[in-house]
Design a protein around this motif. Structure first.
Motif, short mmCIF file in Angstrom:
data_model
loop_
_atom_site.label_atom_id
_atom_site.label_comp_id
_atom_site.label_asym_id
_atom_site.label_seq_id
_atom_site.Cartn_x
_atom_site.Cartn_y
_atom_site.Cartn_z
N LEU A 285 55.27 47.85 19.95
CA LEU A 285 56.73 47.63 18.95
C LEU A 285 57.54 46.50 19.44
O LEU A 285 57.90 46.11 20.54
CB LEU A 285 57.57 48.85 19.61
CG LEU A 285 59.14 48.90 18.96
CD1 LEU A 285 58.93 49.22 17.39
CD2 LEU A 285 59.83 50.20 19.78
N GLU A 286 57.41 45.49 18.39
CA GLU A 286 57.77 44.19 18.53
C GLU A 286 59.25 44.14 18.93
O GLU A 286 60.25 44.70 18.53
CB GLU A 286 57.70 43.44 17.27
CG GLU A 286 57.62 41.88 17.53
CD GLU A 286 57.30 41.21 16.32
OE1 GLU A 286 56.76 39.75 16.36
OE2 GLU A 286 57.59 41.51 15.09
N SER A 287 59.42 43.44 20.03
CA SER A 287 60.96 43.16 20.44
C SER A 287 62.04 42.64 19.50
O SER A 287 63.01 43.23 19.80
CB SER A 287 60.75 42.16 21.76
OG SER A 287 59.84 42.63 22.66
N THR A 288 61.86 41.66 18.79
CA THR A 288 62.73 41.02 18.02
C THR A 288 62.94 41.78 16.66
O THR A 288 64.02 41.51 15.98
CB THR A 288 62.41 39.68 17.66
OG1 THR A 288 61.19 39.61 17.16
CG2 THR A 288 62.55 38.81 19.02
N THR A 289 61.96 42.73 16.12
CA THR A 289 62.17 43.22 14.88
C THR A 289 61.97 44.78 14.77
O THR A 289 62.34 45.30 13.96
CB THR A 289 60.82 42.75 13.95
OG1 THR A 289 59.78 43.15 14.60
CG2 THR A 289 60.73 41.40 13.91
N ASP A 290 61.44 45.38 15.82
CA ASP A 290 61.63 46.94 16.06
C ASP A 290 60.31 47.27 14.92
O ASP A 290 60.40 48.39 14.58
CB ASP A 290 62.73 47.62 15.63
CG ASP A 290 62.87 49.09 16.13
OD1 ASP A 290 62.10 49.37 17.28
OD2 ASP A 290 63.32 49.79 15.31
N LYS A 291 59.25 46.45 14.69
CA LYS A 291 58.31 46.95 13.94
C LYS A 291 56.82 47.32 14.69
O LYS A 291 56.79 46.60 15.77
CB LYS A 291 57.94 45.70 13.15
CG LYS A 291 58.83 45.31 11.87
CD LYS A 291 58.21 44.13 11.11
CE LYS A 291 59.28 43.58 9.98
NZ LYS A 291 58.76 42.44 9.37
N PHE A 292 56.36 48.40 14.29
CA PHE A 292 55.27 48.67 14.98
C PHE A 292 53.99 47.99 14.68
O PHE A 292 54.01 47.83 13.32
CB PHE A 292 54.82 50.33 14.54
CG PHE A 292 55.79 51.15 15.23
CD1 PHE A 292 55.84 51.28 16.73
CD2 PHE A 292 56.63 52.04 14.57
CE1 PHE A 292 56.61 52.09 17.35
CE2 PHE A 292 57.43 52.76 15.40
CZ PHE A 292 57.49 52.79 16.63
N TYR A 293 53.26 47.51 15.51
CA TYR A 293 51.99 46.81 15.26
C TYR A 293 50.76 47.57 15.82
O TYR A 293 50.99 47.67 16.98
CB TYR A 293 52.00 45.12 15.74
CG TYR A 293 52.82 44.34 15.00
CD1 TYR A 293 52.20 43.15 14.34
CD2 TYR A 293 54.05 44.12 15.00
CE1 TYR A 293 52.52 42.55 13.63
CE2 TYR A 293 54.91 43.23 14.39
CZ TYR A 293 53.95 42.23 13.45
OH TYR A 293 54.83 41.29 12.83
N PHE A 294 50.04 47.75 14.69
CA PHE A 294 48.65 48.47 15.17
C PHE A 294 47.91 47.61 16.19
O PHE A 294 47.52 46.56 15.71
CB PHE A 294 47.98 48.63 14.09
CG PHE A 294 46.35 49.52 14.17
CD1 PHE A 294 46.35 50.63 14.61
CD2 PHE A 294 45.40 48.83 14.16
CE1 PHE A 294 45.19 51.21 14.86
CE2 PHE A 294 44.21 49.31 14.48
CZ PHE A 294 44.02 50.55 14.63
#
Length: 333
Positions: A285-294
């Motif tokens: 869970l990327e810190s700056t964007t709240d995006k999930f990265y597989f």
């Protein structure tokens, strides 16, 4: 009459030692009043049924049976707890398909595909709400040119890993260019990983691992996530298996929207890859964007008492023995 279960363990890689620990735990949880459980050890030296106290008998590969005391033992189902090749890469599944033996894991094609991290990322890249890190896939004939190919396309730091490996064996976090060639060689030379290397850009964020399985009713059940916090540079082999190096928080501290989003993503991954049985999906869970990265998917996840899936099964409110019974029942259907 009890269901005859072949509990398959061992393997051809360094992950075999984890397979033995996983299968020992699974064996301890299975209800022996319902199942006759035979531990089948598959190694480069042979395939054997383990009968306790060091006694073993060769498996008849014609039909995956055992001959004991003049009796032929044929199995109703194979419970595959063999990490790495040949239990996780589709080879064993293809053999079981040919002899008509049901098994608890993903099928041959899905197993082979998901062992290839680069190919898996390509298939999942367009799933809504999931992201994949920029990466370069290198083959053996790229070894001499690997540094140039990586530096042309990616920015430091990198994760360098065998494309078909597991348990973080052969994996390196590279912070500066001078480290890259050594890291590539280490990944290329990792045992039984196909001499392919995946190099990814580093994603800064929280790391999670989350299981999903299909139960005997055909329902997809997403288990609670585990957050991984390690004192190591990253979640490497030592961090995974040496006590005290990693804090694992189950269930993870995610807010409702994040939990719901993760569940949607993981279900879509399971369906998109045509998974069976239980699998585990790792993601950032990327810190700056709240995006999930597989990160990757594991189709034969570890099953020691401390492993992620048993932790998550307990957090879900289920006993491990009941969980394995669901996997067996689903396979037999």
């Amino acid at each position: 009459m009890n269901i005859k279960v072949a509990l398959v363990t061992g393997g051809f890689t360094g992950e075999a030692e984890i397979s033995y620990k996983s299968s020992a735990f699974v064996y301890s949880q299975l209800d022996k009043s319902k199942y006759d459980v035979y531990v089948i050890d598959i190694t480069n030296q042979g395939w054997y049924g383990s009968l306790g106290e060091g006694e073993k008998v060769a498996v008849d590969k014609e039909d995956f049976s055992l001959h004991l005391n003049g009796e032929k033992i044929r199995f109703d189902v194979a419970l595959i707890i063999l990490h790495g090749t040949p239990g996780e890469d589709g080879r064993l599944q293809g053999y079981f398909d040919m002899i008509g033996l049901p098994y608890t894991s993903c099928g041959a094609l899905t197993s082979a595909l998901t062992m290839n991290k680069g190919y898996t990322k390509s298939i999942l890249a367009d799933i809504p709400e999931i992201n994949v890190a920029k990466s370069v896939l290198l083959f053996e004939n790229h070894r001499k040119d690997g540094v140039r190919l990586v530096e042309e396309k990616l920015a430091l730091p990198y994760f360098v890993k065998p494309n078909a490996g597991g348990s973080s064996i052969g994996m390196t976090k590279v912070k500066e260019s001078a480290q890259l060639q050594e890291a590539l060689d280490k990944a290329f030379d990792a045992e039984n990983t196909g001499q392919q290397v995946l190099v990814e850009e580093f994603v800064q964020g929280r790391e999670f691992s989350q299981g999903i399985f299909r139960n005997a009713k055909g329902e997809l059940i997403v288990l609670p996530a585990t957050e991984v916090r390690t004192t190591r540079e990253f979640f490497d082999f030592e961090a995974k298996y040496v006590p005290g190096l990693t804090e694992e928080i189950t269930p993870a501290d995610l807010h409702v929207e994040q939990r719901d989003r993760a569940a949607r993503i993981i279900k879509e991954i399971y369906v998109r890859l045509d998974c069976k049985g239980m699998v585990r999906v790792d993601f950032f869970l990327e810190s700056t964007t709240d995006k999930f990265y597989f990160i990757e998917i594991n189709t034969i996840p570890g099953q020691t008492a401390q492993s992620f899936i048993p932790q998550q099964v307990r957090a879900y409110g289920m006993k491990e023995g009941d969980f394995y019974a669901e996997l067996i029942a689903a396979a037999l259907k």
